[in-house]
Design a protein around this motif. Structure first.
Motif, PDB file in Angstrom:
ATOM      1  N   ASP A  62       0.992  -1.275  -0.028  1.00 45.51           N
ATOM      2  CA  ASP A  62       0.162  -0.109  -0.160  1.00 45.51           C
ATOM      3  C   ASP A  62       0.940   1.237   0.023  1.00 45.51           C
ATOM      4  O   ASP A  62       1.794   1.657   0.815  1.00 45.51           O
ATOM      5  CB  ASP A  62      -0.960  -0.031   1.315  1.00 45.51           C
ATOM      6  CG  ASP A  62      -1.731   1.138   1.306  1.00 45.51           C
ATOM      7  OD1 ASP A  62      -2.485   1.549   0.583  1.00 45.51           O
ATOM      8  OD2 ASP A  62      -1.207   1.944   2.534  1.00 45.51           O
ATOM      9  N   SER A 120       0.704   3.707   3.491  1.00 46.41           N
ATOM     10  CA  SER A 120       1.090   3.383   4.709  1.00 46.41           C
ATOM     11  C   SER A 120       2.293   2.886   4.557  1.00 46.41           C
ATOM     12  O   SER A 120       3.150   2.477   5.663  1.00 46.41           O
ATOM     13  CB  SER A 120      -0.018   2.396   5.372  1.00 46.41           C
ATOM     14  OG  SER A 120      -0.095   1.384   4.522  1.00 46.41           O
ATOM     15  N   ASP A 156      -4.180  11.408   5.783  1.00 44.26           N
ATOM     16  CA  ASP A 156      -3.220  10.598   5.186  1.00 44.26           C
ATOM     17  C   ASP A 156      -1.858  10.581   6.044  1.00 44.26           C
ATOM     18  O   ASP A 156      -1.232   9.597   6.050  1.00 44.26           O
ATOM     19  CB  ASP A 156      -2.765  11.225   3.843  1.00 44.26           C
ATOM     20  CG  ASP A 156      -3.957  10.865   2.734  1.00 44.26           C
ATOM     21  OD1 ASP A 156      -4.786  10.116   3.040  1.00 44.26           O
ATOM     22  OD2 ASP A 156      -3.703  11.691   1.653  1.00 44.26           O
ATOM     23  N   VAL A 193      -2.420   7.736   8.704  1.00 48.56           N
ATOM     24  CA  VAL A 193      -2.457   6.545   7.840  1.00 48.56           C
ATOM     25  C   VAL A 193      -0.749   6.143   7.795  1.00 48.56           C
ATOM     26  O   VAL A 193      -0.178   5.313   8.088  1.00 48.56           O
ATOM     27  CB  VAL A 193      -2.946   6.418   6.632  1.00 48.56           C
ATOM     28  CG1 VAL A 193      -2.654   5.012   5.925  1.00 48.56           C
ATOM     29  CG2 VAL A 193      -4.604   6.420   6.620  1.00 48.56           C
ATOM     30  N   ARG A 194      -0.004   7.286   7.529  1.00 47.15           N
ATOM     31  CA  ARG A 194       1.368   6.938   7.310  1.00 47.15           C
ATOM     32  C   ARG A 194       2.137   6.985   8.723  1.00 47.15           C
ATOM     33  O   ARG A 194       2.771   5.976   8.955  1.00 47.15           O
ATOM     34  CB  ARG A 194       1.878   8.308   6.859  1.00 47.15           C
ATOM     35  CG  ARG A 194       1.716   8.478   5.399  1.00 47.15           C
ATOM     36  CD  ARG A 194       2.654   9.669   4.720  1.00 47.15           C
ATOM     37  NE  ARG A 194       2.432   9.894   3.443  1.00 47.15           N
ATOM     38  CZ  ARG A 194       1.528  10.864   3.132  1.00 47.15           C
ATOM     39  NH1 ARG A 194       0.906  11.568   3.951  1.00 47.15           N
ATOM     40  NH2 ARG A 194       1.090  11.062   1.856  1.00 47.15           N
ATOM     41  N   GLN A 195       1.554   7.480   9.873  1.00 47.46           N
ATOM     42  CA  GLN A 195       2.109   7.109  11.212  1.00 47.46           C
ATOM     43  C   GLN A 195       1.537   5.956  11.563  1.00 47.46           C
ATOM     44  O   GLN A 195       2.640   5.335  12.341  1.00 47.46           O
ATOM     45  CB  GLN A 195       1.168   8.284  11.968  1.00 47.46           C
ATOM     46  CG  GLN A 195       1.899   8.681  13.283  1.00 47.46           C
ATOM     47  CD  GLN A 195       1.266   9.725  13.959  1.00 47.46           C
ATOM     48  OE1 GLN A 195       0.164   9.874  14.245  1.00 47.46           O
ATOM     49  NE2 GLN A 195       2.265  10.573  14.616  1.00 47.46           N
ATOM     50  N   ILE A 196       0.391   5.264  11.263  1.00 43.86           N
ATOM     51  CA  ILE A 196       0.160   4.052  11.769  1.00 43.86           C
ATOM     52  C   ILE A 196       1.028   3.077  11.044  1.00 43.86           C
ATOM     53  O   ILE A 196       1.476   2.106  11.733  1.00 43.86           O
ATOM     54  CB  ILE A 196      -1.429   3.864  11.297  1.00 43.86           C
ATOM     55  CG1 ILE A 196      -2.154   4.644  12.096  1.00 43.86           C
ATOM     56  CG2 ILE A 196      -1.480   2.423  11.418  1.00 43.86           C
ATOM     57  CD1 ILE A 196      -3.685   4.492  11.683  1.00 43.86           C
ATOM     58  N   GLY A 197       1.444   3.257   9.762  1.00 45.30           N
ATOM     59  CA  GLY A 197       2.384   2.406   9.232  1.00 45.30           C
ATOM     60  C   GLY A 197       3.889   2.182   9.757  1.00 45.30           C
ATOM     61  O   GLY A 197       4.423   1.091  10.215  1.00 45.30           O
ATOM     62  N   ARG A 209      -2.446  -3.072   5.414  1.00 44.48           N
ATOM     63  CA  ARG A 209      -3.762  -2.029   5.495  1.00 44.48           C
ATOM     64  C   ARG A 209      -4.659  -2.680   4.516  1.00 44.48           C
ATOM     65  O   ARG A 209      -4.713  -2.897   3.523  1.00 44.48           O
ATOM     66  CB  ARG A 209      -3.136  -0.883   4.694  1.00 44.48           C
ATOM     67  CG  ARG A 209      -4.415   0.309   4.750  1.00 44.48           C
ATOM     68  CD  ARG A 209      -4.012   1.602   3.796  1.00 44.48           C
ATOM     69  NE  ARG A 209      -5.297   2.624   4.025  1.00 44.48           N
ATOM     70  CZ  ARG A 209      -5.249   3.668   3.318  1.00 44.48           C
ATOM     71  NH1 ARG A 209      -4.293   4.005   2.400  1.00 44.48           N
ATOM     72  NH2 ARG A 209      -6.064   4.626   3.699  1.00 44.48           N
ATOM     73  N   ASP A 237      -9.258   2.974   7.069  1.00 47.71           N
ATOM     74  CA  ASP A 237      -8.782   3.037   8.154  1.00 47.71           C
ATOM     75  C   ASP A 237      -8.780   1.845   9.167  1.00 47.71           C
ATOM     76  O   ASP A 237      -8.621   1.625  10.329  1.00 47.71           O
ATOM     77  CB  ASP A 237      -9.485   4.108   9.085  1.00 47.71           C
ATOM     78  CG  ASP A 237     -10.911   4.031   9.255  1.00 47.71           C
ATOM     79  OD1 ASP A 237     -11.392   2.974   8.340  1.00 47.71           O
ATOM     80  OD2 ASP A 237     -11.483   4.234  10.192  1.00 47.71           O
ATOM     81  N   PHE A 252      -6.710  -2.149   9.594  1.00 47.52           N
ATOM     82  CA  PHE A 252      -5.378  -2.473   9.179  1.00 47.52           C
ATOM     83  C   PHE A 252      -5.480  -3.961  10.045  1.00 47.52           C
ATOM     84  O   PHE A 252      -6.391  -4.473  10.821  1.00 47.52           O
ATOM     85  CB  PHE A 252      -4.667  -1.958  10.325  1.00 47.52           C
ATOM     86  CG  PHE A 252      -4.364  -0.390   9.469  1.00 47.52           C
ATOM     87  CD1 PHE A 252      -3.470  -0.192   8.563  1.00 47.52           C
ATOM     88  CD2 PHE A 252      -5.192   0.522  10.014  1.00 47.52           C
ATOM     89  CE1 PHE A 252      -3.248   1.219   7.955  1.00 47.52           C
ATOM     90  CE2 PHE A 252      -5.245   1.988   9.528  1.00 47.52           C
ATOM     91  CZ  PHE A 252      -4.202   2.170   8.630  1.00 47.52           C
TER      92      PHE A 252
END
Length: 302
Positions: A136, A139, A188, A191-195, A210, A214, A216
């Motif tokens: 993805d 992420s 966004d 989402v990057r932070q969650i990655g 992902r 939202d 995962f």
């Protein structure tokens, strides 16, 4: 026009590495391209080095010789386009495509000659394209398509060899408000932070995906449901530490973002979709409990 080029000159100017061996398997021809590919000089190897020393194993060298001798493979006395690896002077693997032929004289085996086409660029490109197809972009995690491939593979492994497998389903609480009130660019960023959080919070054997929007998924091989719950809660805490909009963060905005996490363990006899559904149901239980928590699947969810 007649070109007066002898065999040695042709070998020397060939853009592909050319390596020939005598009947004892000792290298007898090693052109400039072979020097460039493997990092040895011709003086080092000709008459001194066995061809087996540049293959990853004796078994691979024997396999190639068997293929050349067996007419049912590529025809009598040759190999065409066989992909394998060779070892350079640093003992690093170099991917190559080998075409080779047996050298005979009056019906007696005298050795063989091979063309070793460097596949490094092609393999790098193939790996890059493969990574892009299963990743993805936003992420940096694996995507949903790869998720189902890996879950199926891990469930087959459990069915065959035993062991434990757990799945964590994660959904963000309040993420719609981020997009509605702060804009999709801020969404966004989360989402990057969650990655980053998922990559930092997992063990080497674990995989993060992902699943969509939202949502995962965490795939945890050799992990019991209780251990998966502990790992899931650690991920939740890491996210709360990192996210500016988490319940633990000091902010004055009207938006709060947290994680609802559901955990299920594998029943090897069940279909993949049932396993995923059980983790999803546990996640919804966490949402119903107010979010920002971990719940595990129990028979009461049925």
């Amino acid at each position: 026009m007649h070109l007066n080029i002898n065999q040695a000159e042709l070998i020397s100017i060939c853009p592909d590495p050319v390596i020939a061996i005598n009947r004892r398997g000792v290298i007898s021809v090693f052109n400039t391209s072979a020097e460039n590919l493997l990092g040895y000089s011709a003086d080092q190897v000709i008459g001194n080095m066995s061809i087996r020393q540049i293959y990853p194993s004796d078994a691979e060298a024997k396999k190639i010789m068997r293929m050349m001798m067996d007419e049912s493979f590529y025809g009598p006395g040759r190999v065409e386009g066989y992909e394998t690896y060779v070892l350079n002077s640093n003992r690093d693997r170099v991917p190559i495509r080998l075409s080779a032929a047996v050298l005979m004289k009056q019906g007696v085996y005298r050795g063989s000659v091979g063309f070793f086409h460097d596949m490094t660029r092609q393999k790098t490109l193939e790996n890059t394209l493969l990574k892009q197809s299963i990743t993805d972009d936003l992420s940096g995690l694996f995507n949903q398509r790869h998720f189902y491939v890996q879950v199926s593979s891990e469930m087959m492994r459990v069915k065959r060899y035993g062991g434990e497998l757990s799945l964590v389903c994660i959904d963000l609480d309040g993420f719609k408000q981020v997009n509605d009130k702060l804009g999709h660019l801020e969404g966004d960023q989360i989402v990057r932070q969650i990655g980053r959080v998922l990559r930092d919070g997992l063990r080497e054997s674990d995989q993060a995906f992902r699943y969509g929007g939202d949502e995962f998924m965490l795939l945890l091989p050799n992990t019991s449901r209780d251990d998966a719950c502990c790992l899931a809660d650690r991920v939740r805490q890491l996210f709360n530490m990192e996210c500016n909009y988490s319940p633990d963060a000091f902010h004055r905005g009207a938006v709060t973002v947290s994680m609802s996490l559901g955990v299920a363990s594998c029943n090897s006899a069940e279909p993949v979709d049932f396993f995923v559904q059980r983790a999803d149901m546990a996640m919804y239980s966490a949402k119903q409990a107010g979010g920002n928590c971990v719940k595990q699947f129990t028979s009461g969810h049925m």
